[in-house]
Every structure is written in structure tokens, then in C-alpha cells.
Write a protein that holds these residues in place. Structure first.
Motif, PDB file in Angstrom:
ATOM      1  N   ASP A 196      -9.539  -6.337  -9.419  1.00 53.90           N
ATOM      2  CA  ASP A 196     -10.033  -6.965  -8.188  1.00 53.90           C
ATOM      3  C   ASP A 196     -10.388  -5.843  -7.203  1.00 53.90           C
ATOM      4  OD1 ASP A 196      -7.479  -7.056  -6.032  1.00 53.90           O
ATOM      5  OD2 ASP A 196      -6.975  -6.825  -8.163  1.00 53.90           O
ATOM      6  N   PRO A 197     -11.327  -6.134  -6.247  1.00 55.52           N
ATOM      7  CA  PRO A 197     -11.861  -5.056  -5.393  1.00 55.52           C
ATOM      8  C   PRO A 197     -10.802  -4.212  -4.700  1.00 55.52           C
ATOM      9  CG  PRO A 197     -13.084  -7.068  -5.019  1.00 55.52           C
ATOM     10  CD  PRO A 197     -11.971  -7.418  -5.964  1.00 55.52           C
ATOM     11  N   GLN A 198      -9.750  -4.835  -4.138  1.00 54.84           N
ATOM     12  CA  GLN A 198      -8.755  -4.058  -3.392  1.00 54.84           C
ATOM     13  C   GLN A 198      -7.956  -3.135  -4.305  1.00 54.84           C
ATOM     14  OE1 GLN A 198      -6.393  -6.786  -1.126  1.00 54.84           O
ATOM     15  NE2 GLN A 198      -8.105  -7.377   0.190  1.00 54.84           N
ATOM     16  N   THR A 199      -7.501  -3.662  -5.453  1.00 56.02           N
ATOM     17  CA  THR A 199      -6.709  -2.857  -6.382  1.00 56.02           C
ATOM     18  C   THR A 199      -7.537  -1.704  -6.945  1.00 56.02           C
ATOM     19  OG1 THR A 199      -5.508  -4.852  -6.976  1.00 56.02           O
ATOM     20  CG2 THR A 199      -5.264  -2.975  -8.452  1.00 56.02           C
ATOM     21  N   LEU A 200      -8.770  -2.011  -7.345  1.00 50.32           N
ATOM     22  CA  LEU A 200      -9.632  -0.986  -7.928  1.00 50.32           C
ATOM     23  C   LEU A 200      -9.902   0.128  -6.901  1.00 50.32           C
ATOM     24  CD1 LEU A 200     -11.320   0.002 -10.272  1.00 50.32           C
ATOM     25  CD2 LEU A 200     -13.158  -1.511  -9.561  1.00 50.32           C
ATOM     26  N   GLY A 201     -10.213  -0.270  -5.662  1.00 50.40           N
ATOM     27  CA  GLY A 201     -10.491   0.727  -4.621  1.00 50.40           C
ATOM     28  C   GLY A 201      -9.281   1.599  -4.362  1.00 50.40           C
ATOM     29  N   LEU A 202      -8.119   0.961  -4.206  1.00 55.13           N
ATOM     30  CA  LEU A 202      -6.899   1.707  -3.907  1.00 55.13           C
ATOM     31  C   LEU A 202      -6.573   2.693  -5.030  1.00 55.13           C
ATOM     32  CD1 LEU A 202      -4.562   1.241  -1.572  1.00 55.13           C
ATOM     33  CD2 LEU A 202      -3.226   0.725  -3.591  1.00 55.13           C
ATOM     34  N   PRO A 254      -0.937   6.901 -16.738  1.00 54.12           N
ATOM     35  CA  PRO A 254       0.211   6.173 -16.150  1.00 54.12           C
ATOM     36  C   PRO A 254       0.085   6.034 -14.634  1.00 54.12           C
ATOM     37  CG  PRO A 254       0.873   8.366 -16.888  1.00 54.12           C
ATOM     38  CD  PRO A 254      -0.516   8.142 -17.417  1.00 54.12           C
ATOM     39  N   GLY A 255      -0.432   7.070 -13.959  1.00 57.57           N
ATOM     40  CA  GLY A 255      -0.587   7.013 -12.503  1.00 57.57           C
ATOM     41  C   GLY A 255      -1.468   5.851 -12.078  1.00 57.57           C
ATOM     42  N   ALA A 256      -2.625   5.727 -12.708  1.00 53.21           N
ATOM     43  CA  ALA A 256      -3.577   4.673 -12.347  1.00 53.21           C
ATOM     44  C   ALA A 256      -2.990   3.294 -12.635  1.00 53.21           C
ATOM     45  CB  ALA A 256      -4.888   4.870 -13.103  1.00 53.21           C
ATOM     46  N   LEU A 257      -2.310   3.153 -13.788  1.00 52.31           N
ATOM     47  CA  LEU A 257      -1.757   1.842 -14.151  1.00 52.31           C
ATOM     48  C   LEU A 257      -0.634   1.443 -13.193  1.00 52.31           C
ATOM     49  CD1 LEU A 257      -1.794   2.017 -18.055  1.00 52.31           C
ATOM     50  CD2 LEU A 257      -3.350   0.777 -16.534  1.00 52.31           C
ATOM     51  N   VAL A 258       0.216   2.398 -12.801  1.00 54.15           N
ATOM     52  CA  VAL A 258       1.320   2.092 -11.877  1.00 54.15           C
ATOM     53  C   VAL A 258       0.755   1.690 -10.511  1.00 54.15           C
ATOM     54  CG1 VAL A 258       3.239   3.119 -10.591  1.00 54.15           C
ATOM     55  CG2 VAL A 258       3.050   3.502 -13.037  1.00 54.15           C
ATOM     56  N   CYS A 259      -0.229   2.449 -10.018  1.00 56.30           N
ATOM     57  CA  CYS A 259      -0.886   2.117  -8.738  1.00 56.30           C
ATOM     58  C   CYS A 259      -1.401   0.686  -8.751  1.00 56.30           C
ATOM     59  CB  CYS A 259      -2.148   2.972  -8.558  1.00 56.30           C
ATOM     60  SG  CYS A 259      -1.862   4.529  -7.855  1.00 56.30           S
ATOM     61  N   ALA A 260      -2.188   0.393  -9.779  1.00 59.87           N
ATOM     62  CA  ALA A 260      -2.853  -0.907  -9.859  1.00 59.87           C
ATOM     63  C   ALA A 260      -1.814  -2.016  -9.989  1.00 59.87           C
ATOM     64  CB  ALA A 260      -3.805  -0.923 -11.049  1.00 59.87           C
ATOM     65  N   TRP A 261      -0.768  -1.765 -10.772  1.00 59.58           N
ATOM     66  CA  TRP A 261       0.252  -2.778 -11.018  1.00 59.58           C
ATOM     67  C   TRP A 261       0.996  -3.110  -9.714  1.00 59.58           C
ATOM     68  CZ3 TRP A 261       5.731  -2.737 -11.111  1.00 59.58           C
ATOM     69  CH2 TRP A 261       6.281  -3.886 -11.675  1.00 59.58           C
ATOM     70  N   ILE A 262       1.321  -2.083  -8.925  1.00 56.84           N
ATOM     71  CA  ILE A 262       2.020  -2.319  -7.652  1.00 56.84           C
ATOM     72  C   ILE A 262       1.121  -3.068  -6.677  1.00 56.84           C
ATOM     73  CG2 ILE A 262       3.042  -1.215  -5.622  1.00 56.84           C
ATOM     74  CD1 ILE A 262       3.928   1.066  -7.453  1.00 56.84           C
ATOM     75  N   MET A 263      -0.137  -2.636  -6.583  1.00 53.28           N
ATOM     76  CA  MET A 263      -1.064  -3.248  -5.629  1.00 53.28           C
ATOM     77  C   MET A 263      -1.363  -4.684  -6.017  1.00 53.28           C
ATOM     78  SD  MET A 263      -2.619  -2.676  -2.870  1.00 53.28           S
ATOM     79  CE  MET A 263      -3.904  -3.483  -1.920  1.00 53.28           C
ATOM     80  N   LYS A 264      -1.488  -4.924  -7.324  1.00 55.71           N
ATOM     81  CA  LYS A 264      -1.850  -6.244  -7.826  1.00 55.71           C
ATOM     82  C   LYS A 264      -0.623  -7.170  -7.801  1.00 55.71           C
ATOM     83  CE  LYS A 264      -4.455  -9.045 -10.372  1.00 55.71           C
ATOM     84  NZ  LYS A 264      -5.739  -9.513  -9.898  1.00 55.71           N
ATOM     85  N   ILE A 282       0.839  -1.205   0.000  1.00 56.78           N
ATOM     86  CA  ILE A 282       0.000   0.000   0.000  1.00 56.78           C
ATOM     87  C   ILE A 282       0.873   1.254   0.000  1.00 56.78           C
ATOM     88  CG2 ILE A 282      -1.660   1.334   1.365  1.00 56.78           C
ATOM     89  CD1 ILE A 282      -2.887  -1.363   2.216  1.00 56.78           C
ATOM     90  N   ALA A 283       1.907   1.242   0.834  1.00 54.74           N
ATOM     91  CA  ALA A 283       2.785   2.417   0.908  1.00 54.74           C
ATOM     92  C   ALA A 283       3.450   2.678  -0.435  1.00 54.74           C
ATOM     93  CB  ALA A 283       3.837   2.210   1.995  1.00 54.74           C
ATOM     94  N   LEU A 284       3.917   1.604  -1.109  1.00 50.24           N
ATOM     95  CA  LEU A 284       4.565   1.772  -2.411  1.00 50.24           C
ATOM     96  C   LEU A 284       3.578   2.294  -3.450  1.00 50.24           C
ATOM     97  CD1 LEU A 284       6.847  -1.401  -2.710  1.00 50.24           C
ATOM     98  CD2 LEU A 284       7.568   0.972  -2.478  1.00 50.24           C
ATOM     99  N   ALA A 285       2.367   1.705  -3.463  1.00 55.56           N
ATOM    100  CA  ALA A 285       1.365   2.119  -4.453  1.00 55.56           C
ATOM    101  C   ALA A 285       1.011   3.588  -4.258  1.00 55.56           C
ATOM    102  CB  ALA A 285       0.119   1.241  -4.360  1.00 55.56           C
ATOM    103  N   VAL A 286       0.821   3.984  -2.995  1.00 56.04           N
ATOM    104  CA  VAL A 286       0.455   5.374  -2.717  1.00 56.04           C
ATOM    105  C   VAL A 286       1.587   6.319  -3.113  1.00 56.04           C
ATOM    106  CG1 VAL A 286       0.036   7.014  -0.842  1.00 56.04           C
ATOM    107  CG2 VAL A 286      -1.241   4.882  -0.913  1.00 56.04           C
ATOM    108  N   THR A 287       2.810   5.989  -2.711  1.00 54.83           N
ATOM    109  CA  THR A 287       3.937   6.878  -2.978  1.00 54.83           C
ATOM    110  C   THR A 287       4.255   6.966  -4.464  1.00 54.83           C
ATOM    111  OG1 THR A 287       4.814   6.015  -0.915  1.00 54.83           O
ATOM    112  CG2 THR A 287       6.266   7.439  -2.183  1.00 54.83           C
ATOM    113  N   ILE A 288       4.489   5.798  -5.085  1.00 54.77           N
ATOM    114  CA  ILE A 288       4.921   5.803  -6.485  1.00 54.77           C
ATOM    115  C   ILE A 288       3.754   6.179  -7.403  1.00 54.77           C
ATOM    116  CG2 ILE A 288       5.951   4.432  -8.341  1.00 54.77           C
ATOM    117  CD1 ILE A 288       7.298   2.760  -6.127  1.00 54.77           C
ATOM    118  N   GLY A 289       2.581   5.586  -7.157  1.00 55.12           N
ATOM    119  CA  GLY A 289       1.427   5.852  -8.020  1.00 55.12           C
ATOM    120  C   GLY A 289       1.059   7.321  -8.048  1.00 55.12           C
ATOM    121  N   SER A 290       0.916   7.919  -6.861  1.00 57.69           N
ATOM    122  CA  SER A 290       0.528   9.331  -6.839  1.00 57.69           C
ATOM    123  C   SER A 290       1.671  10.190  -7.343  1.00 57.69           C
ATOM    124  CB  SER A 290       0.103   9.748  -5.431  1.00 57.69           C
ATOM    125  OG  SER A 290       1.192   9.687  -4.543  1.00 57.69           O
TER     126      SER A 290
END
Lengths: 227, 110
Positions: free
Chosen positions: A177-183, B95-105, A95-103
Motif C-alpha cells: 500500500d502507498p504508505q508502507t511502500l513509501g516508508l 530483512p530490513g525492508a520486510l521488518v519495516c513494511a511489516w511494522i508499518m502495515k 512510524i517511530a517503530l518502523a524507522v527504529t527497528i527497520g533501519s
């Protein structure tokens, strides 16, 4: 009539009426993602100001009573954040990685595009706040020398676009999947994405709300030092 | 009401601490972190805070309308750059949404 238009209370009342109208419209249209109540409220109040020729300064003499409540509302975000600490314990690293890198990726794209395509310093500083939930974005944009009214517009437009684009995008790439989509909705489309997640299911909604709050906290702490 | 008073006290404390340490972070965020620390130490959310959260949360968009209406003061800017801004906001999401989803998944599926 012109005396009424100068009364602060009139503008406070009109803002509340516009918000109620927005809520009604949203419900009647089956929660249409293009019509979040806040957008209808802003359009109605702005149109009234344009038609009556009243200045934003006069409007704010009434509007500031509602605006004042943003402070306590931001402090209040600690309550859901505290409740999520239990949920995220097992998945904290991902979660921390997704939040930091994604945003970070989405903000970096926007900032780079704005810098080279538009090149207006105030706009670039404002677009940094596009992934933060609106009350926090407004506070931060003031802090980093952006334009708070514009910050609010960026955040709302990003929220609407994200709520519309993210579910089909993740479905196409089979990451829905629900968790990924929500996050993803929470990180990229903050409050509007979170209300979209609420319609999709409880797990999507919990992850979206958590991601939204974490993103806002992270950006609020990092951006003032960075920008 | 005690919940609202609590929020205001943490907001004021946040302001005092921000001023004292000259932090670039807004007072409301400092107040939020102080409240979070308080909740972690206390180990549970007081009922009064839960009540105020349920009362205020649905009203959040209303409190945001006044500052957002300030967009009427930015008309020339929107006339000049409106289309560019819309394109930037749309493109930067992908790209933001795809990177988020890829890391979480990632990791869980493999």
C-alpha cells in the motif's frame, strides 16, 4: 593542457558538467533506476582522474568548493522534517517503530556480515552508515572513524538496490500500500528510494521523504555514541 | 540569499554548540536540530527558508560528487572485498525492508 589540469576551477567545472550529463542521461533513459545522475557524475569524474593521472588531492582543490555546500544542505533537512511533523502526528508510534527497528535490522545485518566475513575494522565502521542519506553518512563516517568516500559508495549502491528490490518484494508479500511502500523505500533506500517513490505517487513520496529524514536524524544521533 | 545566510548561521551555531559541549554528533546535525527547534517554536517556515530549500534540493547530488570521487583512493580495498561488499549490501536489505513494511502495515490491516 597539463597546466589546465592543475587548475582548481577546471575540476569544479568538470564536476558540474559531469552532473549535467548524468541528469540528461537519466531523463533520456526514462528515469532508469540503474542510472541516478550522481552515479554517472561520479563515474565520469573518476574516469577522467584515472586517465589523466591527476591525484584526488589535486582534484579536491576544485572539488572542495562544491563539497563545502554539504554543511548548509544538511541543516536544510530541518525544513522538510518540520513539515512532516504534522503528517505523522496520528501515526507517530508506528512510524517511530518502523524507522527504529527497520533501519536497525538492516544495519545490524550488514555490520554482522561485514565483521565476520571481511573483518576489516574501517569497513565495518563505514558500513554502519549505509542507511543514512549520503550527506549525513559522509559526516558521520568521519566522526566514527570510517572512510567517507566508501560511505558514499555504500549508500549509493544501497539506494539503487533498494529502489529496484523493494517495490517487487513488498508486492510479492502484499504489503505494497502507498504508505508502507513509501516508508520502506525511505528507510532502506534513502534519497534514491525517495526519488523512486516520487515516480510511484504523491503519498509514497511524502512517506519516503519523511522516513529518510527521520532515519538520518536517528542514526546521526545514535551512531557516534554506539560505534 | 537570506535563506542561505540563515542556513550558514545555524551551521555555525551548531559548530559552536558541538565544540562547547564536545558532542560526538557532527556540527551540521546539531545545526539541523537547532533549526528544527527554531521552526517548531516559530510555528511556520519563513519564506526565505522555503525558497532556499527549493533552490538547493535539486543540486544535492552535485555537492556529493567530490567526496564520492574519493572512491578512486580506495581501489585496493574494492579489489579485495568488492564482491563481498555487494553481497552484504544486497542481503542486508531484505530483512530490513520486510521488518519495516511489516511494522508499518501491521495493525492497520487487522
Amino acid at each position: 593542457m597539463s597546466a589546465l589540469l592543475q587548475t582548481p576551477l577546471f575540476w569544479a567545472a568538470l564536476t558540474i558538467a559531469a552532473f549535467i550529463a548524468g541528469q540528461q542521461l537519466y531523463r533520456r533513459t526514462g528515469n532508469n533506476a540503474f542510472l541516478p545522475p550522481i552515479l554517472t557524475g561520479i563515474v565520469l569524474v573518476s574516469t577522467t582522474l584515472e586517465l589523466s593521472g591527476i591525484s584526488y588531492t589535486t582534484y579536491m582543490e576544485g572539488g572542495r568548493f562544491l563539497h563545502l555546500m554539504l554543511g548548509p544542505v544538511v541543516v536544510m533537512l530541518a525544513v522538510p522534517l518540520y513539515q512532516f511533523i504534522h503528517t505523522m502526528r496520528k501515526q507517530w508510534l508506528r512510524i517511530a517503530l518502523a524507522v527504529t527497528i527497520g533501519s536497525g535490522v538492516t544495519v545490524a545485518c550488514a555490520v554482522v556480515l561485514a565483521h565476520f566475513w571481511i573483518g576489516d575494522d574501517a569497513i565495518t565502521r563505514t558500513i554502519y552508515t549505509k542507511s543514512i542519506t549520503t550527506p549525513v553518512a559522509v559526516a558521520i563516517s568521519e566522526q566514527v572513524g570510517g572512510i567517507s568516500a566508501l560511505a558514499s559508495a555504500f549508500v549509493i549502491i544501497t539506494g539503487i538496490l533498494g529502489a529496484l528490490m523493494i517495490p517487487p518484494m513488498l508486492k510479492a508479500t502484499r504489503m505494497d500500500d502507498p504508505q508502507t511502500l513509501g516508508l520502506t523505500l525511505g528507510i532502506c533506500a534513502h534519497a534514491i528510494g525517495t526519488s523512486r517513490a516520487l515516480e510511484l505517487g504523491p503519498q509514497q513520496s511524502a512517506y519516503a521523504a519523511m522516513a529518510m529524514t527521520l532515519t538520518a536524524t536517528l542514526h546521526a544521533l545514535v551512531l557516534p555514541w554506539l560505534v | 540569499m537570506p535563506g542561505l545566510l540563515g542556513l550558514l548561521i545555524f551551521l555555525l551555531l551548531g559548530g559552536v554548540l558541538q565544540d562547547f559541549l564536545s558532542l560526538p554528533v557532527p556540527a551540521a546535525i546539531v545545526g539541523m536540530l537547532l533549526l528544527l527547534a527554531f521552526l517548531i517554536i516559530r510555528g511556520r517556515t519563513p519564506q526565505a527558508l522555503q525558497d532556499i530549500t527549493q533552490t538547493l534540493s535539486p543540486l544535492l547530488p552535485l555537492f556529493l560528487i567530490p567526496v564520492s570521487v574519493g572512491i578512486v583512493t580506495q581501489k585496493s580495498l574494492l579489489a579485495d572485498y568488492g564482491v563481498e561488499l555487494l553481497v552484504i549490501l544486497t542481503v542486508s536489505l531484505i530483512p530490513g525492508a520486510l521488518v519495516c513494511a511489516w511494522i508499518m502495515k501491521g495493525g492497520r490491516s487487522s
